[in-house]
Design a protein around this motif. Structure first.
Motif, mmCIF file in Angstrom:
data_model
loop_
_atom_site.group_PDB
_atom_site.id
_atom_site.type_symbol
_atom_site.label_atom_id
_atom_site.label_comp_id
_atom_site.label_asym_id
_atom_site.label_seq_id
_atom_site.Cartn_x
_atom_site.Cartn_y
_atom_site.Cartn_z
ATOM 1 N N GLU A 135 5.916 20.702 0.906
ATOM 2 C CA GLU A 135 6.665 20.314 2.081
ATOM 3 C C GLU A 135 6.701 18.951 2.146
ATOM 4 N N VAL A 136 6.022 18.159 1.117
ATOM 5 C CA VAL A 136 6.242 16.708 1.149
ATOM 6 C C VAL A 136 7.612 16.177 0.423
ATOM 7 N N ILE A 137 8.380 15.717 1.428
ATOM 8 C CA ILE A 137 9.737 15.235 1.135
ATOM 9 C C ILE A 137 9.636 13.463 1.224
ATOM 10 N N ALA A 138 8.734 12.914 1.669
ATOM 11 C CA ALA A 138 8.331 11.421 1.971
ATOM 12 C C ALA A 138 8.629 10.994 0.466
ATOM 13 N N THR A 139 9.420 9.691 0.602
ATOM 14 C CA THR A 139 9.569 8.965 -0.661
ATOM 15 C C THR A 139 8.772 7.463 -0.354
ATOM 16 N N GLU A 140 8.585 6.817 -1.508
ATOM 17 C CA GLU A 140 7.966 5.432 -1.110
ATOM 18 C C GLU A 140 9.127 4.551 -0.037
ATOM 19 N N ASP A 176 0.939 -1.331 0.106
ATOM 20 C CA ASP A 176 -0.036 -0.024 -0.072
ATOM 21 C C ASP A 176 0.875 1.401 -0.111
ATOM 22 N N VAL A 177 2.040 1.006 0.270
ATOM 23 C CA VAL A 177 3.168 2.204 0.192
ATOM 24 C C VAL A 177 2.694 3.424 -0.838
ATOM 25 N N PRO A 178 2.683 2.998 -2.106
ATOM 26 C CA PRO A 178 2.627 4.036 -3.260
ATOM 27 C C PRO A 178 1.134 4.649 -3.309
ATOM 28 N N LEU A 179 0.106 4.028 -2.751
ATOM 29 C CA LEU A 179 -1.159 4.449 -2.616
ATOM 30 C C LEU A 179 -1.126 5.424 -1.309
ATOM 31 N N ILE A 180 -0.672 5.087 -0.370
ATOM 32 C CA ILE A 180 -0.301 6.007 0.882
ATOM 33 C C ILE A 180 0.252 7.278 0.668
ATOM 34 N N LEU A 181 1.467 7.119 -0.141
ATOM 35 C CA LEU A 181 2.256 8.260 -0.433
ATOM 36 C C LEU A 181 1.398 9.108 -1.558
ATOM 37 N N ARG A 182 0.656 8.636 -2.242
ATOM 38 C CA ARG A 182 -0.261 9.366 -3.246
ATOM 39 C C ARG A 182 -1.267 10.228 -2.478
ATOM 40 N N LEU A 183 -1.908 9.286 -1.497
ATOM 41 C CA LEU A 183 -2.907 10.249 -0.715
ATOM 42 C C LEU A 183 -2.451 11.219 0.286
ATOM 43 N N ILE A 184 -1.257 10.982 0.792
ATOM 44 C CA ILE A 184 -0.337 12.004 1.767
ATOM 45 C C ILE A 184 -0.228 13.271 0.822
ATOM 46 N N ARG A 185 0.203 13.095 -0.455
ATOM 47 C CA ARG A 185 0.459 14.239 -1.417
ATOM 48 C C ARG A 185 -0.743 14.938 -1.792
ATOM 49 N N GLU A 186 -2.029 13.871 -1.981
ATOM 50 C CA GLU A 186 -3.127 14.740 -2.359
ATOM 51 C C GLU A 186 -3.731 15.655 -0.914
ATOM 52 N N LEU A 187 -3.625 15.020 0.173
ATOM 53 C CA LEU A 187 -3.729 15.679 1.655
ATOM 54 C C LEU A 187 -2.987 17.080 1.727
ATOM 55 N N GLN A 210 -12.172 -0.285 -3.794
ATOM 56 C CA GLN A 210 -11.425 0.766 -4.118
ATOM 57 C C GLN A 210 -11.167 1.687 -3.083
ATOM 58 N N PRO A 211 -9.709 2.145 -2.837
ATOM 59 C CA PRO A 211 -9.578 2.885 -1.742
ATOM 60 C C PRO A 211 -10.057 4.197 -1.979
ATOM 61 N N ILE A 212 -10.547 4.841 -0.799
ATOM 62 C CA ILE A 212 -11.035 6.111 -0.652
ATOM 63 C C ILE A 212 -10.571 6.843 0.128
ATOM 64 N N GLY A 213 -9.754 6.287 1.206
ATOM 65 C CA GLY A 213 -9.091 7.072 2.191
ATOM 66 C C GLY A 213 -8.200 6.321 3.024
ATOM 67 N N PHE A 214 -7.391 7.174 3.924
ATOM 68 C CA PHE A 214 -6.469 6.354 4.916
ATOM 69 C C PHE A 214 -6.268 7.185 6.268
ATOM 70 N N ALA A 215 -5.822 6.504 7.057
ATOM 71 C CA ALA A 215 -5.556 7.303 8.338
ATOM 72 C C ALA A 215 -4.221 6.825 8.795
ATOM 73 N N LEU A 216 -3.334 7.458 9.316
ATOM 74 C CA LEU A 216 -1.863 7.274 9.767
ATOM 75 C C LEU A 216 -1.888 7.721 11.163
ATOM 76 N N TYR A 217 -1.341 6.774 12.173
ATOM 77 C CA TYR A 217 -1.532 6.921 13.506
ATOM 78 C C TYR A 217 -0.110 6.562 14.106
ATOM 79 N N PHE A 218 0.038 6.760 15.660
ATOM 80 C CA PHE A 218 1.041 6.293 16.287
ATOM 81 C C PHE A 218 0.387 6.464 17.610
ATOM 82 N N PHE A 219 1.043 5.785 18.557
ATOM 83 C CA PHE A 219 0.879 5.752 20.047
ATOM 84 C C PHE A 219 1.667 6.711 20.862
#
Length: 160
Positions: free
Chosen positions: A33-38, A13-24, A62-71
Motif C-alpha cells: 500500500e505504500v506508494i510514497a516516493t522520496e 532525512d527523506v530517504p531514511l523516513i521513507l525506509r522507515l515508513i516501508r518497514e512500518l 544512529q537513527p532508530i525511529g521516527f514519528a510523523l504528525y500533523f495538527f
C-alpha cells in the motif's frame, strides 16, 4: 530518556523516513500500500505550506525511529490537536524506551502549542502497541468509528 536524541526531520532525512515508513508498512502487513516516493514525501513534509512534520529518534548518532504528525482541529474545544500519523521504532531498538521518548516529545509539543488533544490510531491486532499506549495513560475512543475514502472511491465521490 537521555540516551536518545529526538530532533525535527530535515529534507536530507527523506530517504531514511521513507525506509522507515516501508518497514512500518511491512510490519503492519500493508507493504503493497505504500506508494510514497522520496519526491512526494519531501513535498508533503518540507514545501512552503506543508501540513505534516516528522521527528527522528537517534541513539549514539544512529537513527532508530521516527514519528510523523500533523495538527488537527477540534470544533468542540476550539483548539488545535496534535495527530500522530505514524510512530515506528526499529526492531533492534524496541523495548529501549525510544517509543516512549518519541511519544513524550510529541506530548510536550502538544502542550507547548496549547493543543486540546493528542490522538492517534492503532490497528486492533497490534497488541504490543496497544499495551504500550495504554501504559502511557492513553485510552481507546470506542465510541467513534473511522471512515475512509481513497483511490477510485474518492475520485468517484468527488465527481458525483
Amino acid at each position: 530518556m537521555s540516551d536518545f536524541n529526538i530532533r525535527p526531520a530535515v529534507p536530507a532525512d527523506v530517504p531514511l523516513i521513507l525506509r522507515l515508513i516501508r518497514e512500518l508498512a511491512e510490519y503492519e502487513k500493508a507493504a503493497d500500500e505504500v506508494i510514497a516516493t522520496e519526491a512526494t514525501l519531501a513535498h508533503s513534509l518540507f514545501h512552503a505550506g506543508a501540513n505534516a512534520a516528522a521527528v527522528i529518534c537517534e541513539r549514539d548518532g544512529q537513527p532508530i525511529g521516527f514519528a510523523l504528525y500533523f495538527f488537527s482541529y477540534s470544533t468542540w474545544l476550539a483548539k488545535q490537536g496534535l495527530y500522530l500519523e505514524d510512530l515506528y521504532v526499529t526492531p533492534s531498538a524496541r523495548g529501549s524506551g525510544a517509543g516512549k521518548a518519541l511519544l513524550k516529545y510529541l506530548a510536550g509539543l502538544a502542550v507547548e502549542r496549547d493543543c486540546g488533544r493528542f490522538e492517534w490510531a492503532v490497528l486492533n491486532w497490534n497488541t504490543p502497541a496497544i499495551d504500550f499506549y495504554e501504559a502511557a495513560g492513553a485510552r481507546p475512543q470506542s465510541e467513534w468509528t473511522t471512515y475512509r475514502l481513497t483511490g477510485d472511491a474518492l475520485t468517484a465521490f468527488a465527481g458525483s
